[in-house]
Design an enzyme around this catalytic site. Structure first.
Site, mmCIF file in Angstrom:
data_model
loop_
_atom_site.group_PDB
_atom_site.id
_atom_site.type_symbol
_atom_site.label_atom_id
_atom_site.label_comp_id
_atom_site.label_asym_id
_atom_site.label_seq_id
_atom_site.Cartn_x
_atom_site.Cartn_y
_atom_site.Cartn_z
ATOM 1 N N PHE A 10 25.177 12.332 -4.869
ATOM 2 C CA PHE A 10 24.263 11.652 -6.041
ATOM 3 C C PHE A 10 24.250 10.090 -5.427
ATOM 4 O O PHE A 10 25.164 9.405 -5.539
ATOM 5 C CB PHE A 10 24.682 11.612 -7.308
ATOM 6 N N ASP A 44 28.479 4.167 -1.204
ATOM 7 C CA ASP A 44 28.033 4.032 -2.500
ATOM 8 C C ASP A 44 29.293 4.052 -3.441
ATOM 9 O O ASP A 44 30.016 5.033 -3.764
ATOM 10 C CB ASP A 44 27.105 5.465 -2.892
ATOM 11 N N LYS A 66 26.702 0.205 -12.493
ATOM 12 C CA LYS A 66 27.552 1.044 -13.774
ATOM 13 C C LYS A 66 28.631 -0.064 -14.296
ATOM 14 O O LYS A 66 28.009 -1.007 -14.744
ATOM 15 C CB LYS A 66 28.243 2.137 -13.053
HETATM 16 C C1 LIG Z 1 25.016 6.716 -11.334
HETATM 17 C C2 LIG Z 1 25.316 6.781 -9.935
HETATM 18 C C3 LIG Z 1 24.062 6.107 -9.236
HETATM 19 C C4 LIG Z 1 22.762 5.624 -9.872
HETATM 20 O O1 LIG Z 1 23.018 4.764 -10.909
HETATM 21 P P1 LIG Z 1 21.862 4.369 -11.627
HETATM 22 O O2 LIG Z 1 22.254 2.860 -12.361
HETATM 23 O O3 LIG Z 1 21.629 5.320 -12.843
HETATM 24 O O4 LIG Z 1 20.563 3.993 -10.979
HETATM 25 C C5 LIG Z 1 23.984 6.224 -7.847
HETATM 26 N N1 LIG Z 1 25.088 6.471 -7.158
HETATM 27 C C6 LIG Z 1 26.118 6.838 -7.822
HETATM 28 C C7 LIG Z 1 27.602 7.362 -6.951
HETATM 29 C C8 LIG Z 1 26.220 7.193 -9.116
HETATM 30 O O5 LIG Z 1 27.318 7.500 -9.769
#
Ligand SMILES: *Cc1c(COP(=O)(O)O)cnc(C)c1O
Length: 402
Positions: free
Chosen positions: A137, A222, A251
């Site tokens: 994700f 990521d 986050k």
């Molecule tokens: C939450 C998340 C995202 C997206 O972040 P947003 O602030 O919602 O755009 C991307 N990568 C990972 C691994 C995430 O957990």
């Protein structure tokens, strides 16, 4: 003003979310209160965001102090909090350079655009392919849902950008078979968060690094969910000792204030040359001042070390619960990103347990249909861990009828 109720949500909000019945109005530390004054223990942390809990005094102070000084300028000027935060991030990580934005998806968008542009500038248009993993994700923009490895988030939004492929996670041979001279970048979560809290193996990240080097491809981590102390180090890549070329963070980076960052080495930063990318809010002084306070708190002696101890307390408590119910197939994750895969006959029912937990006064998360997830404050007091786990035990008792 007429009182706000949950029913009104459906009248005025696009139906892409289905929020629970309660409306929280206040938080302090690892506790939240709803409109009726009912108290909850928070093991969700706003999905791995509220890394210092709710209303932490140092963050409130940073926000109010900066709020009285300067909120916003635009990137036509720089500002003190942005430069100070970038400096701190480069001191704490592999990175030499930083780009600020306002979310995780935007941080990944910047990472992927930089990777493509770096390949374009140095090797030409043919080197544009991006390899991602199944179950990953990376956010909800069109580019990041296309790179993400969950088909359901792309459905109906096609045509999506091309040149993207997906290989099974933790399968080095599959990556080896896919990577080529046309590969611009490989993007990986060191722990797949939304995909079920699945940590990468050591050999996988080391192998991915080597394959990227052999093919002049960039390695993007990521760390939107795993970063900023969550695993017990500032970033998860530091647990593995495998350095990316580019990393995304968001986050927890703002502790609840929206901010994202794309971090990279000096070798690749010049490819995002003047005018190639930008963001109105990116580097906003208010966001950067709060984020700097988050990092200052987390780097105080003993704070990150205590993450590991708290994680052990969670795991011991979970083991004790499971001795009673036998519902947990596997407890995994790293530090205070904890995933609990349910036994096969409980697959699909993670949501039911999260619902029952809320009834008992515990906020927690799922990670897919079969996995319960905790991403609490990194400074959650031991007493609140115990209190929350006792509520989880009751909730599981209610669901199982045992
Ligand atoms: C939450 C998340 C995202 C997206 O972040 P947003 O602030 O919602 O755009 C991307 N990568 C990972 C691994 C995430 O957990």
């Amino acid at each position: 003003m007429t009182p706000i109720t949950r029913d009104q949500f459906d009248d005025v909000m696009v139906p892409n979310y289905a929020p629970g019945k309660i409306i929280p109005v206040r938080g302090a530390g690892s506790h939240v209160w709803d409109q009726a004054g009912r108290e909850y223990v928070d093991f969700a942390g706003g999905i791995a965001v509220n890394v210092l809990g709710h209303a932490h005094p140092a963050l409130v102070k940073a926000l109010t102090t900066q709020g009285q000084a300067l909120w916003h300028l635009s990137n036509v000027m720089t500002n003190e909090p942005a430069v100070a935060l970038a400096k701190k991030l480069t001191e704490l990580t592999f990175a030499d350079k930083v780009f600020f934005c306002s979310s995780g998806a935007e941080a990944n968008e910047a990472a992927l655009k930089l990777a493509r542009r770096h390949a374009f500038v140095n090797f030409g248009q043919d080197k544009h392919e991006i390899i991602s993993t199944l179950g990953s994700f990376h956010g909800r923009t069109l580019f990041t849902v296309s790179v993400g490895g969950q088909a359901k988030y792309k459905e109906g939004f096609e045509p999506t950008p091309g040149g993207i492929s997906h290989v099974p996670y933790n399968d080095l041979e599959a990556l080896r078979a896919q990577i080529s001279a046309r590969t611009a970048a490989v993007i990986l979560e060191p722990i797949q968060g939304e995909g079920g809290v699945t940590p990468a193996t050591q050999a996988y990240l080391e192998g991915a690094r080597q394959l990227c080097d052999e093919h002049n491809a960039l390695l993007i981590f990521d760390e939107v969910q795993t970063g900023v102390g969550r695993t017990g180090q500032m970033y998860a890549y530091q647990q593995y000792g495998v350095r990316p070329d580019i990393m995304s963070s968001a986050k927890a980076l703002g502790g609840g204030f929206p901010i994202g960052a794309m971090l990279c080495t000096d070798a690749v930063a010049p490819s995002l040359a003047f005018g190639t990318h930008g963001s109105t809010y990116g580097g906003n002084p208010l966001a950067c001042a709060v984020s700097l306070a988050v990092l200052n708190e987390l780097t105080k002696p003993g704070v990150l070390a205590s993450v590991t101890l708290k994680a052990e307390r969670f795991r011991a408590g979970l083991a004790a619960i499971d001795e009673h119910y036998g519902l947990f197939h596997e407890v995994r994750g790293m530090g205070l990103l904890i995933g609990i895969e349910l036994m096969p006959d409980w697959h699909g029912k993670a949501k039911d347990i999260v619902g029952a937990a809320l009834e008992e006064g515990l906020m927690m998360l799922v990670a897919g249909p079969n996995v319960l997830r905790f991403a609490p404050s990194l400074i959650i007091p031991d007493a609140d861990i115990d209190k929350g786990l006792a509520r989880l035990k009751k909730a599981i008792g209610n669901v199982t009828g045992r």
